[in-house]
Each structure stands twice: as C-alpha cells, then as structure tokens.
Motif scaffolding. Structure first.
Motif, PDB file in Angstrom:
ATOM      1  N   ILE A  77       0.866  -1.184   0.000  1.00  0.00           N
ATOM      2  CA  ILE A  77       0.000   0.000   0.000  1.00  0.00           C
ATOM      3  C   ILE A  77       0.899   1.228   0.000  1.00  0.00           C
ATOM      4  O   ILE A  77       1.627   1.482   0.960  1.00  0.00           O
ATOM      5  N   LEU A  78       0.887   1.969  -1.094  1.00  0.00           N
ATOM      6  CA  LEU A  78       1.791   3.099  -1.318  1.00  0.00           C
ATOM      7  C   LEU A  78       1.055   4.419  -1.131  1.00  0.00           C
ATOM      8  O   LEU A  78      -0.004   4.641  -1.735  1.00  0.00           O
ATOM      9  N   GLY A 129       4.616  10.465   6.497  1.00  0.00           N
ATOM     10  CA  GLY A 129       4.397   9.035   6.405  1.00  0.00           C
ATOM     11  C   GLY A 129       4.651   8.334   7.725  1.00  0.00           C
ATOM     12  O   GLY A 129       4.032   7.321   8.052  1.00  0.00           O
ATOM     13  N   LEU A 130       5.574   8.898   8.508  1.00  0.00           N
ATOM     14  CA  LEU A 130       5.872   8.344   9.821  1.00  0.00           C
ATOM     15  C   LEU A 130       4.633   8.380  10.709  1.00  0.00           C
ATOM     16  O   LEU A 130       4.262   7.391  11.344  1.00  0.00           O
ATOM     17  N   ASP A 131       3.967   9.553  10.748  1.00  0.00           N
ATOM     18  CA  ASP A 131       2.753   9.693  11.556  1.00  0.00           C
ATOM     19  C   ASP A 131       1.652   8.765  11.051  1.00  0.00           C
ATOM     20  O   ASP A 131       0.897   8.189  11.841  1.00  0.00           O
ATOM     21  N   LEU A 132       1.552   8.634   9.731  1.00  0.00           N
ATOM     22  CA  LEU A 132       0.519   7.791   9.136  1.00  0.00           C
ATOM     23  C   LEU A 132       0.651   6.345   9.623  1.00  0.00           C
ATOM     24  O   LEU A 132      -0.332   5.710  10.031  1.00  0.00           O
ATOM     25  N   ILE A 133       1.880   5.837   9.594  1.00  0.00           N
ATOM     26  CA  ILE A 133       2.106   4.448  10.002  1.00  0.00           C
ATOM     27  C   ILE A 133       1.956   4.292  11.512  1.00  0.00           C
ATOM     28  O   ILE A 133       1.381   3.309  11.995  1.00  0.00           O
ATOM     29  N   GLN A 134       2.425   5.278  12.272  1.00  0.00           N
ATOM     30  CA  GLN A 134       2.286   5.198  13.728  1.00  0.00           C
ATOM     31  C   GLN A 134       0.817   5.180  14.147  1.00  0.00           C
ATOM     32  O   GLN A 134       0.420   4.428  15.043  1.00  0.00           O
ATOM     33  N   ARG A 135      -0.001   6.038  13.517  1.00  0.00           N
ATOM     34  CA  ARG A 135      -1.428   6.061  13.851  1.00  0.00           C
ATOM     35  C   ARG A 135      -2.099   4.740  13.481  1.00  0.00           C
ATOM     36  O   ARG A 135      -2.973   4.246  14.192  1.00  0.00           O
ATOM     37  N   LEU A 136      -1.693   4.175  12.338  1.00  0.00           N
ATOM     38  CA  LEU A 136      -2.239   2.882  11.921  1.00  0.00           C
ATOM     39  C   LEU A 136      -1.891   1.804  12.947  1.00  0.00           C
ATOM     40  O   LEU A 136      -2.730   0.973  13.314  1.00  0.00           O
ATOM     41  N   ARG A 137      -0.660   1.812  13.442  1.00  0.00           N
ATOM     42  CA  ARG A 137      -0.232   0.826  14.429  1.00  0.00           C
ATOM     43  C   ARG A 137      -1.007   0.981  15.735  1.00  0.00           C
ATOM     44  O   ARG A 137      -1.368   0.002  16.381  1.00  0.00           O
ATOM     45  N   GLU A 138      -1.239   2.233  16.121  1.00  0.00           N
ATOM     46  CA  GLU A 138      -2.008   2.471  17.342  1.00  0.00           C
ATOM     47  C   GLU A 138      -3.433   1.958  17.189  1.00  0.00           C
ATOM     48  O   GLU A 138      -4.003   1.395  18.123  1.00  0.00           O
ATOM     49  N   ARG A 139      -4.012   2.168  16.002  1.00  0.00           N
ATOM     50  CA  ARG A 139      -5.395   1.727  15.768  1.00  0.00           C
ATOM     51  C   ARG A 139      -5.506   0.214  15.771  1.00  0.00           C
ATOM     52  O   ARG A 139      -6.448  -0.352  16.337  1.00  0.00           O
ATOM     53  N   GLY A 160      -4.917   8.066   1.729  1.00  0.00           N
ATOM     54  CA  GLY A 160      -4.139   6.974   2.290  1.00  0.00           C
ATOM     55  C   GLY A 160      -4.796   6.396   3.530  1.00  0.00           C
ATOM     56  O   GLY A 160      -4.848   5.171   3.701  1.00  0.00           O
ATOM     57  N   ARG A 161      -5.324   7.277   4.415  1.00  0.00           N
ATOM     58  CA  ARG A 161      -5.991   6.798   5.629  1.00  0.00           C
ATOM     59  C   ARG A 161      -7.222   5.969   5.277  1.00  0.00           C
ATOM     60  O   ARG A 161      -7.504   4.951   5.920  1.00  0.00           O
ATOM     61  N   VAL A 162      -7.965   6.410   4.238  1.00  0.00           N
ATOM     62  CA  VAL A 162      -9.135   5.654   3.796  1.00  0.00           C
ATOM     63  C   VAL A 162      -8.712   4.289   3.260  1.00  0.00           C
ATOM     64  O   VAL A 162      -9.315   3.254   3.576  1.00  0.00           O
ATOM     65  N   LEU A 163      -7.637   4.286   2.462  1.00  0.00           N
ATOM     66  CA  LEU A 163      -7.142   3.033   1.881  1.00  0.00           C
ATOM     67  C   LEU A 163      -6.702   2.062   2.966  1.00  0.00           C
ATOM     68  O   LEU A 163      -6.921   0.853   2.871  1.00  0.00           O
ATOM     69  N   LEU A 164      -6.110   2.601   4.036  1.00  0.00           N
ATOM     70  CA  LEU A 164      -5.592   1.757   5.105  1.00  0.00           C
ATOM     71  C   LEU A 164      -6.686   1.178   5.996  1.00  0.00           C
ATOM     72  O   LEU A 164      -6.418   0.301   6.819  1.00  0.00           O
ATOM     73  N   LEU A 165      -7.922   1.658   5.833  1.00  0.00           N
ATOM     74  CA  LEU A 165      -9.026   1.049   6.567  1.00  0.00           C
ATOM     75  C   LEU A 165      -9.237  -0.397   6.131  1.00  0.00           C
ATOM     76  O   LEU A 165      -9.754  -1.217   6.891  1.00  0.00           O
TER      77      LEU A 165
END
Length: 365
Positions: A252-253, A309-319, A284-289
């Motif tokens: 997922i890019l 991108g760092l924040d994006l991945i960190q938030r995904l990991r937290e979720r 990207g956040r929608v795609l990562l759902l």
C-alpha cells in the motif's frame, strides 16, 4: 558573502524538491531495464542508468555541501554504537568492493559514542566511498583504536595515494588530485563535505599518504564523546501474518508526488507486487481502513498538509494494536533522520535505495 549565504540557504531549503524528479527518473530507468529484452536496448538503458547515477551523485554532493555551509544543520547527539555503523557500511559497500575485486575489511569495534548518528555515518560513508573509488587493487579497511586523546577511527587503503605537495589542498571544494591519466571521478566535493562534517561534530581529521602506496585518513574523536556503557533498547515484537512463499505481500503506497508515485507503483508492479496507491494522506488513511494481515505500507515522509508518512504508520499501528510493517521513503534522507528524535521500528530509506536493496539486485555498474 551575503549572496553566497543566500544561495546556500536556497539549496538547503529546496533540496527535497530538487531530489524528487531525480528519484522519478531513476525509478523509470530501473523499470525499463527490467522490462526490455532486446540486448542493444538493455545496453542503452544501462548507459543511461550510469549517466543518471552520475548526475544524482553530483546533485547530492552539491546539496549536501550547500546545506552544511548554510548553517542550517545542528547536530543532535545520541548514543551511537560504532559496530553498528561499521556493519551498515559493510552492507552498503560490499557489492561495490566485490565488483572492483577489493577486500573490504571492518575491524571489530566495541566503542559507544555520543554524537549525531546521521552526520557521523555520512562522514564515514564519504571516506569509505572515496577509498574504494581510488583503489584499483588490494584492500580498504576501517580500524578503531583508543588513544590517549580519545578514539581514532581510521580508513585505510592500498590505493593510488596522494602526492605530498597536494595533501594540503585535498579538502578544498572542487579540487581533485591529478590521477595521472586515470578517468576523473566525481567533482571534488567528497572531502570538502568531510571537512564540514568534522567541523560540525567537533572532531578533527588527519591524513597520511604516499604516492602509489595508499592513504590513511584518521578521525580523531575527543574523549568527551565516549560513553562507558550502552543502554539496551526494549525489544519490539512485530506481528506478522503467515505469508506463503509463493505469494508476495500486497503493498500500500502513499505518495503525494505524482511522478514518484507513478514510477514507484510501475516498478513494483513489474516486480510482481500487487500495489494499491493513494495520492494524499487523507486518501491513504481511507485506503488503510482495508489493510489486511501481511500487507506492507510504503509512505513518503513529506506528505500533503504537513503530514508525514511516519505519523501515518504510527497512527495505523495504534489503531490496530500491533507493529504493521512499514517503510518510510524520502528523497532527502539525512534531513529526515535528523528530525526523528527517537529510535523507531521503521525502515527509513531513500526510494531508489529501498527499491534496489529490497526488490532487486542490479548488476554492479
């Protein structure tokens, strides 16, 4: 002087935007090289690739020296294990050493320093790269020794050497020693960058050389930078879904630069990866759902709206509550590393470097 400082500030600020189109060109060349079967066309693309790499090295050197001279960089000290740097350098330069039939040696090192890891690595990177470049046969080695005034890290080679009357000028910008008819390599900025890095880190450098018998560059690191013990970072336990060896993970890019996104996605698809992409952090956040076990997230560091991108991945990991595999890409890796104040369980790399190391192994150029 004011005009020169303004130029340096401009290049330091614009470095990310200048590197982006270069990343696109490199990725497109790599993709074409993988797709083309015709021998003559492949050779043309390899020649093009060499020209692109030469241009990239020049651009990176110009941007690095301008940023260092602009005063925009402040070292951020942290705990640095010398052995880790040596291992990383060996990994980076081993294929080049093999291509040149050279023996690349890294001595054992147990020292731990307090210094800026990114700048220190860039310093060693330039010295090792320079030694390999000007050594036609024999060896290049790194040594680490404790002296009365502090730690000394030496980069030695059995290369062509430097005439005694040229030693005092080798750290000047754009100066290159006459290699007696050998092809010019680079533009003479590598050791100028070393000089600036040494100044920033509070080290000193000495060089000894004899024409035809090799060169030794010694970094003298004052005792105040030494640490007596190293703390151990808590272990991270990533959660990996079982993936069949016959199937590659889905990627997922998230990349807001259209050219880089298109080129990266195209290359990954040519390599056989199923790739989904998003052009904005919001998309990207929608795609990562819809992320699935085994998926890998690849995100540019600088995204739209000040997001990273760092924040994006960190938030995904937290979720999700576990360590989703993630790769953060950047065309300006040293600047990005300096913004990160803590170790993170992420792979952080330049786009082309990640593509080359993780997806394919090109023939040495």
């Amino acid at each position: 002087d004011r005009a020169n400082r303004a130029k340096s500030r401009f290049l330091a600020t614009a470095s990310h935007d200048l590197r982006q189109p270069m990343q696109t060109i490199r990725l497109l060349n790599a993709t074409l090289l993988r797709m083309v079967q015709h021998t003559d066309m492949s050779e043309l693309l390899r020649q093009q690739g060499q020209a692109i790499e030469s241009m990239a090295r020049l651009l990176n050197a110009l941007l690095d020296i301008s940023r260092l001279e602009s005063g925009a960089i402040e070292p951020v000290n942290r705990e640095v294990r010398v052995a880790d740097l040596f291992e990383e350098l060996h990994s980076e330069f081993a294929s080049l050493a093999r291509a040149r039939n050279l023996d690349l040696q890294m001595a054992a090192a147990v020292e731990v320093l307090s210094t800026d890891r990114t700048l220190f690595y860039q310093l060693l990177q330039n010295l090792v790269g320079n030694a390999l470049k000007y050594t036609d046969s024999g060896w290049v080695r790194l040594k680490c020794s404790l002296e009365s005034q502090g730690l000394v890290i030496a980069v030695e080679d059995s290369g062509i050497g430097i005439p005694a009357d040229k030693l005092e000028r080798i750290f000047d910008e754009y100066y290159q020693v006459d290699t007696h008819g050998a092809k010019r390599m680079g533009v003479g900025l590598g050791l100028a960058i070393v000089k600036e890095l040494v100044r920033l880190l509070g080290f000193s450098v000495t060089i000894r050389s004899k024409l035809g018998e090799g060169t030794q560059v010694a970094l003298n690191i004052p005792t105040k930078h030494r640490m007596l013990s190293a703390s151990v970072a808590p272990g991270l336990v990533p959660v990996h879904a079982p993936v069949s060896a016959a199937h590659k993970p889905r990627l997922i890019l998230v990349e807001d630069n259209e050219g880089v996104r298109m080129a990266t996605e195209l290359f990954l698809k040519v390599e056989g990866y199923q790739t989904l992409s998003a052009a904005t952090s919001g998309r990207g956040r929608v795609l990562l759902l819809g992320i699935l076990p085994g998926d890998i997230v690849i995100a540019d560091y600088h995204l739209d709206g000040g997001n990273t991108g760092l924040d994006l991945i960190q938030r995904l990991r937290e979720r999700l509550g576990h360590e989703v595999p993630g790769v953060v890409l950047s065309g300006d890796l040293p600047a990005v590393r300096r913004t990160i104040r803590r170790p993170l369980p992420l792979v952080i790399s330049s786009a082309s470097q990640w593509i080359r190391r993780r997806c394919w192994q090109p023939s040495p150029i």
